[in-house]
Write an enzyme that holds these catalytic residues in place. Structure first.
Site, PDB file in Angstrom:
ATOM      1  CB  CYS A 178       2.554   2.205 -12.459  1.00 10.73           C
ATOM      2  SG  CYS A 178       3.717   3.215 -13.345  1.00 10.73           S
ATOM      3  CG  HIS A 210       3.498   0.126  -9.000  1.00 13.29           C
ATOM      4  ND1 HIS A 210       4.478  -0.252  -9.890  1.00 13.29           N
ATOM      5  CD2 HIS A 210       3.532   1.478  -8.957  1.00 13.29           C
ATOM      6  CE1 HIS A 210       5.085   0.831 -10.363  1.00 13.29           C
ATOM      7  NE2 HIS A 210       4.527   1.900  -9.817  1.00 13.29           N
ATOM      8  CD  GLN A 259       3.686   4.508  -2.502  1.00  8.21           C
ATOM      9  OE1 GLN A 259       3.643   5.391  -1.661  1.00  8.21           O
ATOM     10  NE2 GLN A 259       4.065   4.747  -3.741  1.00  8.21           N
ATOM     11  CE  LYS A 280       7.688   4.316  -4.942  1.00  8.75           C
ATOM     12  NZ  LYS A 280       7.211   5.201  -5.997  1.00  8.75           N
ATOM     13  CG  ASP A 304       5.052  -3.070  -4.068  1.00 10.44           C
ATOM     14  OD1 ASP A 304       5.774  -2.325  -3.395  1.00 10.44           O
ATOM     15  OD2 ASP A 304       4.585  -2.763  -5.179  1.00 10.44           O
TER      16      ASP A 304
HETATM   17  N1  PLP Z   1       5.199  -0.531  -6.077  1.00  9.28           N
HETATM   18  C1  PLP Z   1       4.536   0.567  -5.701  1.00  9.28           C
HETATM   19  C2  PLP Z   1       3.319   0.413  -4.840  1.00  9.28           C
HETATM   20  C3  PLP Z   1       4.972   1.825  -6.106  1.00  9.28           C
HETATM   21  O1  PLP Z   1       4.290   2.919  -5.743  1.00  9.28           O
HETATM   22  C4  PLP Z   1       6.143   1.925  -6.914  1.00  9.28           C
HETATM   23  C5  PLP Z   1       6.623   3.235  -7.401  1.00  9.28           C
HETATM   24  O2  PLP Z   1       5.854   4.088  -7.771  1.00  9.28           O
HETATM   25  C6  PLP Z   1       6.810   0.746  -7.253  1.00  9.28           C
HETATM   26  C7  PLP Z   1       6.317  -0.457  -6.826  1.00  9.28           C
HETATM   27  C8  PLP Z   1       8.050   0.766  -8.100  1.00  9.28           C
HETATM   28  O3  PLP Z   1       9.102   1.305  -7.408  1.00  9.28           O
HETATM   29  P1  PLP Z   1      10.495   1.612  -8.151  1.00  9.28           P
HETATM   30  O4  PLP Z   1      10.143   2.304  -9.431  1.00  9.28           O
HETATM   31  O5  PLP Z   1      11.216   2.468  -7.211  1.00  9.28           O
HETATM   32  O6  PLP Z   1      11.159   0.326  -8.389  1.00  9.28           O
END
Ligand code: PLP
Length: 411
Positions: free
Chosen positions: A369, A127, A207, A230, A204
């Site tokens: 993203c 992401h 998910q 999430k 990360d």
């Molecule tokens: N990493 C992954 C795999 C995500 O799906 C997301 C959110 O869509 C993020 C990072 C970013 O999360 P946040 O916007 O809550 O900081």
């Protein structure tokens, strides 16, 4: 889940008030959980109670409400540690979510130790939250990004990641579960190899934490970022786990109240970690709401949630495979209930999602993203149906019916 209570999805759905509403005159079918999940009444109540009855700033007052708010807020640190399988809650830094967590590591740990030519290994499935902070390092300090491809099914071979670790690698930065393809990554194998080579690993987990039980003490990573919204909690809540050795190496990113013990004109004495890394008034009520969400998840049991969602995954795969005009991206053997698809040559992802929306079905359309992954897949955008603990097979049927309508309209 408690052994005596079966996974009753109808009862679970009743805990989420928004699921009872209609959208465009149709019952809501919410399949955009990968972007953000809906909130159970327990979270809404906890947030309301925190503001209506128990609100004050934390860590600073000596009065009743401040002590109560501090107790409620600090209890969440323990809940997060418990949820993540971390024995020592001092390894948890609370924050606003994964984006903050990863940037915190980039600025607080990586920037002070990266020399030009030092490398970061990452997968094409990341992401942007786990890409852009490393581009900052590339732009500002000459770091080199080493990309590892996924295979044709969207699986990430751990050996390819391990082979990409070279003498200049200082960090491996990987997602635990792809937000686009649902692919699960074998972090344990990669983390063991990284540790052996003296390389730090950041994961990360935004998910993965939602879809599977975690045991970070066993996983062996250095940094693990999660995001509350999430996890059925409030937006603006989250945390990052930091291995104690790494925490000792970290520089505070923000200075201000709460993270200090003493400040004079000439010097600063910092608070002990993790407080040292939590400057200013935190997201008090957001974190309290996250605590309620984790209680809710732990009461259901992450194993039970995973089993339910794996059932949805198998059913959705079978139903979507029946649509031979639909291109489903990502067929990794180990994946969660997240499906990306396109109608090549017939309709843009945005058009598909607009038709679905008219039928009350919420999906995400776009690049998610994940620019490098879109490039790898050779598409500019996909539609993504991402399932959560309250979704049902009937909702998958509704999705398939609506996709058939798209096919009729656009083919
Ligand atoms: N990493 C992954 C795999 C995500 O799906 C997301 C959110 O869509 C993020 C990072 C970013 O999360 P946040 O916007 O809550 O900081």
């Amino acid at each position: 889940m408690r052994d005596d209570v079966p996974y009753d999805v109808a009862r679970i759905r009743a805990d989420f008030p928004i699921l009872a509403r209609e959208v465009n005159g149709k019952p809501l079918v919410y399949l955009d959980n990968g972007a953000s999940a809906q909130k159970p009444q327990a979270v809404i109540d906890a947030v309301t109670r925190a503001y209506a009855e128990e609100y004050s700033n934390v860590h600073r007052g000596l009065h009743y409400l401040s002590n109560l708010a501090t107790e409620n807020y600090e209890a969440v640190r323990g809940k997060i540690a418990h949820f993540l399988g971390v024995a020592d809650e001092r390894a948890i830094v609370m924050n606003s979510g994964t984006t903050e967590g990863i940037n915190f590591v980039a600025y607080g740990w990586a920037m002070p130790r990266f020399e030009p030519g030092d490398e970061i290994v990452l997968s094409v499935m990341e992401h942007h939250a786990n890409i852009v902070p490393w581009h900052f390092l590339r732009e500002r300090q000459g770091a080199v990004l080493r990309w590892v491809d996924v295979d044709a099914t969207g699986a990430l071979d751990p050996q390819r990641v391990i082979d990409a670790i070279g003498p200049r690698t200082k960090l491996v930065a990987l997602t635990h579960l792809s937000n686009v393809l649902g692919t699960r990554v074998d972090i344990k194998t990669i983390a063991a190899a990284a540790r052996e080579k003296g390389v730090a690993i950041l994961v990360d987990g935004s998910q993965a934490a939602v879809h599977m039980p975690l045991d970070l003490d066993d996983l062996g990573v250095d940094f693990y970022a999660i995001t509350g919204h999430k996890l059925y909690g409030p937006s603006g809540s989250g945390a990052i786990y930091i291995r104690p050795e790494r925490m000792a190496e970290m520089r505070p990113l923000m200075g201000g109240g709460d993270m200090i013990r003493e400040v004079t004109k000439d010097a600063v004495i910092y608070n002990d970690p993790p407080m040292k890394f939590e400057a200013g008034t935190p997201g008090i009520v957001q974190q309290i709401g996250l605590g309620a969400a984790l209680d809710y998840l732990m009461e259901l049991g992450m194993e039970a949630i995973e089993a339910h969602e794996n059932g949805l995954r198998d059913y959705a795969r079978e139903r979507l495979d029946g649509l031979n005009w639909l291109q489903v991206q990502g067929r990794a053997p180990d994946k969660a209930a997240i499906f990306s698809f396109t109608l090549d040559g017939a309709a843009h992802a945005h058009d598909i999602s607009t038709v679905l929306d008219k039928r009350g079905i919420a999906v995400r359309a776009g690049h998610h993203c994940a620019g490098p992954l879109m490039e790898h897949l050779g598409v500019s955008a996909t539609c993504r149906a991402s399932f959560g603990l309250y979704n049902t097979e009937a909702e998958i049927d509704a999705l398939v019916d609506a996709l058939e309508l798209c096919h009729e309209l656009f083919a």
